[in-house]
Design an enzyme around this catalytic site. Structure first.
Site, PDB file in Angstrom:
ATOM      1  N   ASP A 287     -45.092-157.255  25.718  1.00 56.92           N
ATOM      2  CA  ASP A 287     -45.702-156.706  24.515  1.00 56.92           C
ATOM      3  C   ASP A 287     -46.615-157.777  23.933  1.00 56.92           C
ATOM      4  O   ASP A 287     -46.499-158.963  24.259  1.00 56.92           O
ATOM      5  CB  ASP A 287     -44.599-156.328  23.511  1.00 56.92           C
ATOM      6  CG  ASP A 287     -45.087-155.477  22.357  1.00 56.92           C
ATOM      7  OD1 ASP A 287     -46.258-155.053  22.371  1.00 56.92           O
ATOM      8  OD2 ASP A 287     -44.288-155.237  21.429  1.00 56.92           O
TER       9      ASP A 287
ATOM     10  N   PHE B 226     -47.330-153.361  19.053  1.00 58.31           N
ATOM     11  CA  PHE B 226     -46.881-152.087  19.615  1.00 58.31           C
ATOM     12  C   PHE B 226     -47.555-151.746  20.938  1.00 58.31           C
ATOM     13  O   PHE B 226     -48.063-150.644  21.121  1.00 58.31           O
ATOM     14  CB  PHE B 226     -47.053-150.955  18.591  1.00 58.31           C
ATOM     15  CG  PHE B 226     -46.675-151.353  17.190  1.00 58.31           C
ATOM     16  CD1 PHE B 226     -45.431-151.911  16.920  1.00 58.31           C
ATOM     17  CD2 PHE B 226     -47.560-151.208  16.138  1.00 58.31           C
ATOM     18  CE1 PHE B 226     -45.084-152.300  15.644  1.00 58.31           C
ATOM     19  CE2 PHE B 226     -47.223-151.600  14.844  1.00 58.31           C
ATOM     20  CZ  PHE B 226     -45.980-152.140  14.598  1.00 58.31           C
ATOM     21  N   HIS B 227     -47.531-152.701  21.876  1.00 56.39           N
ATOM     22  CA  HIS B 227     -48.079-152.498  23.209  1.00 56.39           C
ATOM     23  C   HIS B 227     -47.018-152.700  24.288  1.00 56.39           C
ATOM     24  O   HIS B 227     -47.262-153.405  25.273  1.00 56.39           O
ATOM     25  CB  HIS B 227     -49.243-153.468  23.455  1.00 56.39           C
ATOM     26  CG  HIS B 227     -50.376-153.351  22.496  1.00 56.39           C
ATOM     27  ND1 HIS B 227     -51.305-154.354  22.306  1.00 56.39           N
ATOM     28  CD2 HIS B 227     -50.747-152.337  21.668  1.00 56.39           C
ATOM     29  CE1 HIS B 227     -52.188-153.981  21.406  1.00 56.39           C
ATOM     30  NE2 HIS B 227     -51.866-152.756  20.996  1.00 56.39           N
ATOM     31  N   PRO B 228     -45.836-152.086  24.173  1.00 53.59           N
ATOM     32  CA  PRO B 228     -44.805-152.317  25.191  1.00 53.59           C
ATOM     33  C   PRO B 228     -45.219-151.717  26.525  1.00 53.59           C
ATOM     34  O   PRO B 228     -45.786-150.630  26.594  1.00 53.59           O
ATOM     35  CB  PRO B 228     -43.578-151.613  24.610  1.00 53.59           C
ATOM     36  CG  PRO B 228     -44.136-150.538  23.731  1.00 53.59           C
ATOM     37  CD  PRO B 228     -45.382-151.140  23.129  1.00 53.59           C
TER      38      PRO B 228
END
Length: 529
Positions: free
Chosen positions: A288, A468-470
């Protein structure tokens, strides 16, 4: 519609793109989404993500486990639960990554995923404001808006400051090189949010969409996936098809696999789940992007004055209703760019954000809403593009209703801490430029007294947050011991089962991942069509 040939689980960034493309090509597709169809005004108004950020109707609102590298803090994990998935609730920044990201994927044993193939997908999916060129497509389903003409004056000051700090101006942050500073492109069309659902999903006889229906388990005959069990408003239902594609995202996909007996054998045995396929990498390799910021009180008006007062909100709302433009048609992430933290770095390794807005976050799940500060302010942020720390996601219980156990493991690798410290030093350098210093009345957070490396590290551990880039939790690669799917997106050791979403990323891309996630849906349609 006749019996489906393909079931797609999840109508998010990748899933909607995949279902739309496959059904347009004549394949009979059943698309199943746990959330609603999206008749919710804040998923239409671009800046409405301030409301969907904390809304259980359209957001899973996950929380992580305590994070050792952050002093035991947990982390919020918003994920879209609506047609369009996270593309319906995100900040809309369109960032494709740099060519080396995908050459790295290819070199890791994934032929067909190099920059040439990926660029072809981007060109096909884009309807870009900048028009058709070697770099961009026109006429595709996803409209990309160039925001340079409508940026806030404070954002223009940031771009000027970046140039004074030595970063070249980039008129296209998705051009041949992403290095430099400029104005972010966003996924909107005529002033409305362009999610993957609005872009790709059309009424056609080959596409059936079922919403408010959560898939709870995959059905297998031996090691062949033959369908899914799901919970609909009227009770349990079963759907069958010869091919099943999981597009439930970096959190939902590995959890559904584990619930269905596909995952690390020891974990499944511990949770009481019968093992169908022992796949050690399911849920591992979680990556992330972290972000760290500086908040300023400004000398001149910013978006705080527009969005922080009833009169300003009413005026902006009326403008959007009549003309579909103005502050509500924008993103708060207006400016930014990419740079190399040291001159000897071969590639960019840091992302910049600028927002002409400051606000205090309420803890998700509370009644308090996120509100702009009552004074003019702006925020500068850095986000290391290629974090080294790796986390994991696993079942908390053998029950589809139980929340997942998310272990981001942020700042476990000391290189990630060092990158954040260097990034904060660059933000301070930006603040000293003539263009930006003229706007600054006061540094409010963390405050000028936080200046030593030790103090900056402590501040990063206390305040850094996810953007919020998992991704990466069902990694694509050739080795079943370290990856979950092959370059054809077929799950190792299974038949008829595929994964197409951000969970397949071998390594996180530079920048926001919504565009690469939609690209995965496009590429999957090529491979499965």
């Amino acid at each position: 519609m006749n019996e489906a040939e393909v079931i797609v689980v999840g109508a998010g960034s990748a899933g909607a793109a995949l279902a739309g493309r496959l059904s347009a090509g004549g394949t009979r597709v059943l698309l199943i989404e746990a959330g609603p169809r999206g008749a919710f005004p804040w998923t239409t108004i671009p800046i409405g993500y301030g409301k969907t950020f904390n809304h259980p109707r359209v957001n899973w609102m996950f929380r992580s486990q305590p994070i050792p590298g952050m002093g035991g803090r947990d982390n919020y994990f918003p994920r879209g639960k609506v047609l369009g998935g996270s593309s319906a609730i995100n900040a809309m920044v369109y960032s494709r990554g740099q060519p080396s990201d995908f050459e790295e994927w290819k070199a890791a044993g994934n032929p067909g995923w190099g920059w040439d193939e990926v660029l072809a997908c981007y060109l096909r999916m884009e309807d870009h404001d900048l028009g058709a060129s070697e770099a961009h497509g026109a006429g595709g389903p996803v409209h990309v808006t160039d925001t340079s003409r409508c940026a806030h004056p404070a954002t223009r000051a940031f771009v000027a400051a970046a140039a004074e700090a030595g970063l070249p101006f980039s008129p296209d942050l998705n051009g041949a090189s992403i290095e430099g500073a400029g104005y972010y492109q966003i996924t909107t069309r005529a002033g409305r949010r362009e999610s993957s659902a609005t872009a790709y999903l059309r009424k056609r006889p080959t596409l059936r969409i079922v919403t408010d229906c959560q898939v709870t388990r995959l059905l297998f005959e031996g090691r062949r996936a033959v369908g899914v069990e799901a919970m609909a408003p009227g009770g349990p239902v079963t759907y069958r098809a010869p091919r099943v594609v999981l597009s439930a995202g970096a959190v939902g996909t590995p959890i559904l696999l584990q619930l269905s007996g596909v995952g690390p054998g020891a974990l499944l045995a511990d949770k009481g789940v019968p093992v169908v396929i022992d796949s050690p990498a399911v849920g591992r390799n979680l990556q992330d992007h972290l972000c760290h910021d500086i908040y300023y009180r400004a000398r001149q008006p910013t978006m705080n004055q527009v969005l922080g007062s009833p009169f300003g909100q009413a005026r902006a709302g009326l403008r959007w209703a009549i003309r579909r433009d103005g502050p509500l048609a924008a993103s708060v992430n207006q400016g930014g760019g990419y740079y190399r933290t040291t001159p000897d770095r071969a590639l960019v390794d840091m992302q910049l954000y600028f927002s002409p807005l400051t606000y205090e976050h309420a803890r998700p799940g509370t009644r308090k809403m996120t509100r702009p500060d009552p004074f003019p302010g702006f925020c500068t942020s850095v986000s290391p593009c290629k974090p080294h720390s790796r986390g994991w996601i696993e079942l908390s219980a053998p029950d589809w209703r139980a929340p997942p156990a998310i272990h981001p493991n942020y700042l476990d690798d000391p290189r990630d801490v060092a990158d954040l410290v260097e990034g904060m030093k660059f933000l301070r350098r930006l603040a000293r430029t003539p263009a930006l210093s003229a706007l600054i009345e006061q540094e409010r957070r963390p405050g000028p007294e936080v200046s030593s490396d030790a103090a900056l590290e402590a501040d990063a551990r206390a305040r850094a947050y996810s953007v919020f880039h998992p991704c990466g939790t069902c990694r694509m690669g050739p080795d079943p011991l370290t990856s979950v799917v092959g370059p054809d997106l077929k799950l190792h050791g299974a038949e008829g089962l595929f994964v197409a979403d951000a969970s397949i990323f071998p390594r996180i891309t530079c920048g926001n991942i919504n565009a690469p996630s939609m690209m995965v849906g496009e590429r999957a349609a090529e491979l499965l069509g």
